[in-house]
Design a protein around this motif. Sequence first.
Motif, PDB file in Angstrom:
ATOM      1  N   UNK A 113     -10.777  21.224  -4.813  1.00  0.00           N
ATOM      2  CA  UNK A 113     -10.019  21.116  -6.060  1.00  0.00           C
ATOM      3  C   UNK A 113      -8.541  20.834  -5.821  1.00  0.00           C
ATOM      4  N   UNK A 114      -8.048  21.080  -4.583  1.00  0.00           N
ATOM      5  CA  UNK A 114      -6.642  20.839  -4.280  1.00  0.00           C
ATOM      6  C   UNK A 114      -6.382  19.429  -3.762  1.00  0.00           C
ATOM      7  N   UNK A 115      -7.417  18.734  -3.307  1.00  0.00           N
ATOM      8  CA  UNK A 115      -7.225  17.452  -2.623  1.00  0.00           C
ATOM      9  C   UNK A 115      -7.644  16.301  -3.525  1.00  0.00           C
ATOM     10  N   UNK A 116      -6.743  15.330  -3.648  1.00  0.00           N
ATOM     11  CA  UNK A 116      -6.976  14.162  -4.499  1.00  0.00           C
ATOM     12  C   UNK A 116      -6.562  12.913  -3.730  1.00  0.00           C
ATOM     13  N   UNK A 117      -7.382  11.854  -3.822  1.00  0.00           N
ATOM     14  CA  UNK A 117      -7.045  10.566  -3.209  1.00  0.00           C
ATOM     15  C   UNK A 117      -6.974   9.498  -4.292  1.00  0.00           C
ATOM     16  N   UNK A 118      -5.954   8.643  -4.207  1.00  0.00           N
ATOM     17  CA  UNK A 118      -5.801   7.559  -5.168  1.00  0.00           C
ATOM     18  C   UNK A 118      -5.352   6.305  -4.443  1.00  0.00           C
ATOM     19  N   UNK A 119      -6.039   5.192  -4.692  1.00  0.00           N
ATOM     20  CA  UNK A 119      -5.684   3.913  -4.067  1.00  0.00           C
ATOM     21  C   UNK A 119      -4.986   3.044  -5.104  1.00  0.00           C
ATOM     22  N   UNK A 120      -3.758   2.637  -4.806  1.00  0.00           N
ATOM     23  CA  UNK A 120      -2.962   1.909  -5.790  1.00  0.00           C
ATOM     24  C   UNK A 120      -3.120   0.399  -5.691  1.00  0.00           C
ATOM     25  N   UNK A 121      -3.828  -0.104  -4.666  1.00  0.00           N
ATOM     26  CA  UNK A 121      -4.028  -1.546  -4.532  1.00  0.00           C
ATOM     27  C   UNK A 121      -2.793  -2.252  -4.001  1.00  0.00           C
ATOM     28  N   UNK A 122      -2.611  -3.500  -4.425  1.00  0.00           N
ATOM     29  CA  UNK A 122      -1.448  -4.269  -3.981  1.00  0.00           C
ATOM     30  C   UNK A 122      -0.176  -3.684  -4.598  1.00  0.00           C
ATOM     31  N   UNK A 123       0.766  -3.371  -3.747  1.00  0.00           N
ATOM     32  CA  UNK A 123       1.971  -2.672  -4.190  1.00  0.00           C
ATOM     33  C   UNK A 123       3.075  -3.688  -4.515  1.00  0.00           C
ATOM     34  N   UNK A 124       2.945  -4.368  -5.649  1.00  0.00           N
ATOM     35  CA  UNK A 124       3.946  -5.352  -6.059  1.00  0.00           C
ATOM     36  C   UNK A 124       5.289  -4.683  -6.363  1.00  0.00           C
ATOM     37  N   UNK A 125       5.258  -3.503  -7.008  1.00  0.00           N
ATOM     38  CA  UNK A 125       6.506  -2.823  -7.324  1.00  0.00           C
ATOM     39  C   UNK A 125       7.250  -2.428  -6.056  1.00  0.00           C
ATOM     40  N   UNK A 126       6.507  -1.955  -5.063  1.00  0.00           N
ATOM     41  CA  UNK A 126       7.147  -1.622  -3.793  1.00  0.00           C
ATOM     42  C   UNK A 126       7.748  -2.849  -3.129  1.00  0.00           C
ATOM     43  N   UNK A 127       7.046  -3.992  -3.200  1.00  0.00           N
ATOM     44  CA  UNK A 127       7.576  -5.222  -2.618  1.00  0.00           C
ATOM     45  C   UNK A 127       8.852  -5.649  -3.337  1.00  0.00           C
ATOM     46  N   UNK A 128       8.868  -5.515  -4.662  1.00  0.00           N
ATOM     47  CA  UNK A 128      10.076  -5.864  -5.419  1.00  0.00           C
ATOM     48  C   UNK A 128      11.252  -4.980  -4.996  1.00  0.00           C
ATOM     49  N   UNK A 129      11.029  -3.672  -4.831  1.00  0.00           N
ATOM     50  CA  UNK A 129      12.114  -2.780  -4.410  1.00  0.00           C
ATOM     51  C   UNK A 129      12.658  -3.180  -3.037  1.00  0.00           C
ATOM     52  N   UNK A 130      11.762  -3.482  -2.115  1.00  0.00           N
ATOM     53  CA  UNK A 130      12.196  -3.884  -0.776  1.00  0.00           C
ATOM     54  C   UNK A 130      12.947  -5.208  -0.818  1.00  0.00           C
ATOM     55  N   UNK A 131      12.456  -6.156  -1.636  1.00  0.00           N
ATOM     56  CA  UNK A 131      13.113  -7.465  -1.736  1.00  0.00           C
ATOM     57  C   UNK A 131      14.507  -7.331  -2.343  1.00  0.00           C
ATOM     58  N   UNK A 132      14.648  -6.474  -3.345  1.00  0.00           N
ATOM     59  CA  UNK A 132      15.959  -6.284  -3.959  1.00  0.00           C
ATOM     60  C   UNK A 132      16.968  -5.684  -2.982  1.00  0.00           C
ATOM     61  N   UNK A 133      16.475  -4.893  -2.030  1.00  0.00           N
ATOM     62  CA  UNK A 133      17.373  -4.247  -1.065  1.00  0.00           C
ATOM     63  C   UNK A 133      17.664  -5.116   0.151  1.00  0.00           C
ATOM     64  N   UNK A 134      16.956  -6.245   0.299  1.00  0.00           N
ATOM     65  CA  UNK A 134      17.099  -7.097   1.482  1.00  0.00           C
ATOM     66  C   UNK A 134      17.982  -8.297   1.143  1.00  0.00           C
ATOM     67  N   UNK A 135      19.203  -8.313   1.697  1.00  0.00           N
ATOM     68  CA  UNK A 135      20.140  -9.388   1.410  1.00  0.00           C
ATOM     69  C   UNK A 135      19.869 -10.650   2.219  1.00  0.00           C
ATOM     70  N   UNK A 136      18.987 -10.584   3.209  1.00  0.00           N
ATOM     71  CA  UNK A 136      18.696 -11.742   4.047  1.00  0.00           C
ATOM     72  C   UNK A 136      17.440 -12.486   3.612  1.00  0.00           C
TER      73      UNK A 136
END
Length: 423
Positions: A113-136
């Motif tokens: 009851x304490x353990x939960x797994x969730x798969x979020x799939x393709x992480x487009x939001x995470x890619x956007x955050x990384x791209x916004x922080x990358x000036x190169x």
Amino acid sequence: MWRRCIYMMFAVAAAWPAATEAQTHGVKDSVRIYFRQGRSTLDLSIRNNQAALRRIADSLSTSYADSMYRLEKIRVEGGASPEGSIPLNRKLSERRAETLFEYLSQYGELPDSLTVFHFIGRDWEGLLRLAEADRELPDREETLGFLREVVRDSHGGERAEARNVERLARLAGGRPYRYMYRKLFPELRASRLHLWYRKVWNPVKVPVPAPFVTPAMAEMPRRADVPYRPVPPERPFYMAVKTNLLYDALLVPNVGVEFYLKDGWSIGADWMYGWWKKDRIHWYWRTYGGDIYARRWLGKAAEEKPLTGHHLGVYAQVLTYDFETGGRGYLGGEPGGTLFDRASFAGGVEYGYSLPIKPRLNLDFTIGIGYLGGKYYEYIPMDECYVWQETKMRHWFGPTKLEVSLVWLLGRGNVNKGKGGGR
């Protein structure tokens, strides 16, 4: 390189109901645990895993020892970069979650009851955050605009996501995709583990489970004595063992090896040896020799994965032969001499393409054009003898190398993406 390792990020966070918010507060800690690409086993030798696991051990031991802190939920979230195989990454994330749950259970009972797994799939939001922080990032504004559009319309289903991956790969000639594949995608192939604690008033002391400590962890200093320092990542290693299927079909066993150096360059060598004969019918099919070569790998596929895609190179060959099938025979070099007494020599330039077919298998097509020269003898078998006819010198300009090779990829990180290899 470190990006060839898939990491698990532990984020110990607070989550308290509003009704008791004034009476409770959370405990927060965070570490990263790195996994080898495509693996689900914990490895203490990777980067800062030992120190990180010590910190988690301290945190969980404290929570079980102090009844004022109660563990309420453990949630593992797994994701994939845009080009990742969704079914395979889901299974890999599940196996890693199971490994983590099993490891954490060493410190105390973890009910389902304490353990939960969730798969979020393709992480487009995470890619956007990384791209916004990358000036190169190449073509940055155009790429950010595209990613924001994808995130805004990210509910179109798997087909829409697959089309978005194709559009991203073509955007601005593929420059942003190739850059993000190397620099940003490895950050997205991650799982996050969240532990929620509640601080409870009027505690009742509970038994303290004995913490699970490996011998390697027992020798580590305590957390206060271990400042965080990134551990140098293990370098990838790319090697190939191969056989030319055309020579195999002609009953000439052969084997080759190739080593990737850096910056798109590789070196290799091949050897063949077939020595078949039937004296009674004057049938000879004999050859041996080899070649060495250097290659420069080119194009998008080669940038994404060494020893894959287009390649140009130069080569040098040495070989000898004795071919005779009942009529006139041809013998390369001096009869009875060594390879270098009897050899023909060749050299030239080559072009090829190595096509991925399985996670650890490629099919390589190569043709070489150059010069082949050397002395050879013509003879005719008569009774029990071989009667010499002529001695000639061969001077040939044209194709001197032809390969359709089955290539076995070896080494750390030497796995074809999208062919069954996990992220």
